[in-house]
Design a protein around this motif. Structure first.
Motif, PDB file in Angstrom:
ATOM      1  N   TYR A 119       0.813  -1.226   0.000  1.00 24.81           N
ATOM      2  CA  TYR A 119       0.000   0.000   0.000  1.00 24.81           C
ATOM      3  C   TYR A 119       0.840   1.268   0.000  1.00 24.81           C
ATOM      4  O   TYR A 119       0.413   2.297  -0.500  1.00 24.81           O
ATOM      5  N   ASP A 120       2.045   1.228   0.561  1.00 28.22           N
ATOM      6  CA  ASP A 120       2.873   2.427   0.596  1.00 28.22           C
ATOM      7  C   ASP A 120       3.739   2.573  -0.657  1.00 28.22           C
ATOM      8  O   ASP A 120       4.591   3.445  -0.744  1.00 28.22           O
ATOM      9  N   TYR A 121       3.499   1.740  -1.652  1.00 28.05           N
ATOM     10  CA  TYR A 121       4.254   1.779  -2.905  1.00 28.05           C
ATOM     11  C   TYR A 121       4.058   3.139  -3.561  1.00 28.05           C
ATOM     12  O   TYR A 121       2.932   3.648  -3.632  1.00 28.05           O
ATOM     13  N   ASP A 122       5.127   3.734  -4.065  1.00 30.15           N
ATOM     14  CA  ASP A 122       5.013   5.074  -4.637  1.00 30.15           C
ATOM     15  C   ASP A 122       5.478   5.145  -6.091  1.00 30.15           C
ATOM     16  O   ASP A 122       5.749   6.229  -6.603  1.00 30.15           O
ATOM     17  N   ARG A 123       5.525   3.987  -6.753  1.00 31.87           N
ATOM     18  CA  ARG A 123       6.026   3.991  -8.133  1.00 31.87           C
ATOM     19  C   ARG A 123       5.018   3.375  -9.109  1.00 31.87           C
ATOM     20  O   ARG A 123       5.374   2.661 -10.030  1.00 31.87           O
ATOM     21  N   TYR A 124       3.738   3.665  -8.917  1.00 33.84           N
ATOM     22  CA  TYR A 124       2.710   3.099  -9.786  1.00 33.84           C
ATOM     23  C   TYR A 124       2.897   3.509 -11.245  1.00 33.84           C
ATOM     24  O   TYR A 124       2.714   2.706 -12.147  1.00 33.84           O
ATOM     25  N   GLY A 125       3.264   4.754 -11.477  1.00 37.32           N
ATOM     26  CA  GLY A 125       3.509   5.203 -12.850  1.00 37.32           C
ATOM     27  C   GLY A 125       4.635   4.423 -13.494  1.00 37.32           C
ATOM     28  O   GLY A 125       4.520   3.963 -14.637  1.00 37.32           O
ATOM     29  N   ASP A 126       5.734   4.237 -12.757  1.00 35.04           N
ATOM     30  CA  ASP A 126       6.869   3.459 -13.261  1.00 35.04           C
ATOM     31  C   ASP A 126       6.449   2.006 -13.511  1.00 35.04           C
ATOM     32  O   ASP A 126       6.876   1.389 -14.486  1.00 35.04           O
ATOM     33  N   LEU A 127       5.620   1.480 -12.615  1.00 36.24           N
ATOM     34  CA  LEU A 127       5.158   0.100 -12.763  1.00 36.24           C
ATOM     35  C   LEU A 127       4.355  -0.069 -14.051  1.00 36.24           C
ATOM     36  O   LEU A 127       4.596  -0.998 -14.822  1.00 36.24           O
ATOM     37  N   ARG A 147      -4.873   0.787  -2.486  1.00 34.26           N
ATOM     38  CA  ARG A 147      -5.737   1.237  -1.387  1.00 34.26           C
ATOM     39  C   ARG A 147      -6.886   2.073  -1.943  1.00 34.26           C
ATOM     40  O   ARG A 147      -6.703   2.842  -2.889  1.00 34.26           O
ATOM     41  N   ARG A 148      -8.044   1.928  -1.345  1.00 36.54           N
ATOM     42  CA  ARG A 148      -9.218   2.675  -1.813  1.00 36.54           C
ATOM     43  C   ARG A 148      -8.990   4.180  -1.748  1.00 36.54           C
ATOM     44  O   ARG A 148      -8.175   4.671  -0.980  1.00 36.54           O
ATOM     45  N   ARG A 149      -9.702   4.859  -2.603  1.00 36.08           N
ATOM     46  CA  ARG A 149      -9.682   6.314  -2.690  1.00 36.08           C
ATOM     47  C   ARG A 149      -8.311   6.888  -2.979  1.00 36.08           C
ATOM     48  O   ARG A 149      -7.962   7.979  -2.533  1.00 36.08           O
ATOM     49  N   GLU A 171     -14.261  -2.289  -6.561  1.00 35.45           N
ATOM     50  CA  GLU A 171     -14.034  -1.851  -5.191  1.00 35.45           C
ATOM     51  C   GLU A 171     -14.512  -2.908  -4.210  1.00 35.45           C
ATOM     52  O   GLU A 171     -15.654  -3.371  -4.296  1.00 35.45           O
ATOM     53  N   TYR A 172     -13.616  -3.274  -3.271  1.00 33.62           N
ATOM     54  CA  TYR A 172     -13.919  -4.293  -2.260  1.00 33.62           C
ATOM     55  C   TYR A 172     -13.424  -3.792  -0.917  1.00 33.62           C
ATOM     56  O   TYR A 172     -12.310  -4.109  -0.494  1.00 33.62           O
ATOM     57  N   GLY A 173     -14.236  -2.983  -0.234  1.00 37.56           N
ATOM     58  CA  GLY A 173     -13.834  -2.426   1.050  1.00 37.56           C
ATOM     59  C   GLY A 173     -12.619  -1.528   0.888  1.00 37.56           C
ATOM     60  O   GLY A 173     -12.629  -0.575   0.116  1.00 37.56           O
ATOM     61  N   GLU A 174     -11.552  -1.846   1.609  1.00 37.53           N
ATOM     62  CA  GLU A 174     -10.325  -1.047   1.555  1.00 37.53           C
ATOM     63  C   GLU A 174      -9.507  -1.297   0.287  1.00 37.53           C
ATOM     64  O   GLU A 174      -8.543  -0.600   0.024  1.00 37.53           O
TER      65      GLU A 174
END
Length: 193
Positions: A119-127, A147-149, A171-174
């Motif tokens: 959840y704390d991953y910060d490289r979604y664009g790179d991924l 993570r949601r939202r 969407e499934y909860g969190e």
């Protein structure tokens, strides 16, 4: 040690151990929903499991009829051992960071890709950019759990002649799963199903 249950297919009911440490397994409900969304595409598919953790998505995919799965995580020894214990020969493992491991993938084309970064991953664009550069089948489905939202996928124009088109979010909860589809060789992506 906790474990996860394979929910359908030839390995239904078998349990997969969850590795110790900072692991957040996808809920059974969200996992089943993912496989319901991809539906018949799983039969004969080449599946790519990024941030594989326990490897449950790989085991579920081959149980449901995928031809093969490649599981990538920093430590894949547990996945390899579980595959051996279950007599599953069509799961390949690659140990390493997902972004660097994507560069070492075999030349096979992937039909389905599931990525479950921390959840704390910060490289979604790179991924997403790295996934776009691998061998994706025309109209391959790529799903990224987050993570949601969180709006992690603001994407500008892409270079190259292929890319990923946003399809939908489940969407499934969190947990939210954002689905993308690889454009076809002609650049026309299939409409949302």
């Amino acid at each position: 040690m906790s474990s996860l249950r394979i929910t359908a297919g030839t390995l239904r009911g078998r349990r997969i151990p969850v590795p110790r440490g900072d692991v957040r397994p996808t809920s059974e409900r969200a996992r089943q929903a993912y496989f319901n969304i991809v539906g018949d595409r799983i039969a004969g598919a080449s599946f790519l499991d990024l941030f594989a953790g326990s490897g449950i998505f790989s085991f579920e995919a081959v149980s449901r009829g995928a031809a093969s799965s490649t599981a990538i995580d920093r430590d894949t020894a547990g996945i390899a051992k579980q595959a051996e214990d279950l007599g599953v020969t069509n799961i390949q493992t690659i140990a390493g960071d997902a972004l660097s491991a994507l560069k070492r993938l075999p030349a096979e084309r992937f039909d389905l890709v599931y990525a479950d970064p921390p959840y704390d991953y910060d490289r979604y664009g790179d991924l997403l950019e790295a996934i776009e550069k691998i061998h994706l089948a025309d109209e391959a489905i790529v799903a990224v759990e987050h993570r949601r939202r969180t709006d992690l996928f603001n994407r500008g124009p892409r270079s190259g002649d292929r890319g990923l088109k946003s399809l939908r979010r489940a969407e499934y909860g969190e947990v939210w799963i954002t689905f993308f589809q690889a454009e076809t060789a002609t650049g026309i992506a299939m409409e949302n199903e």
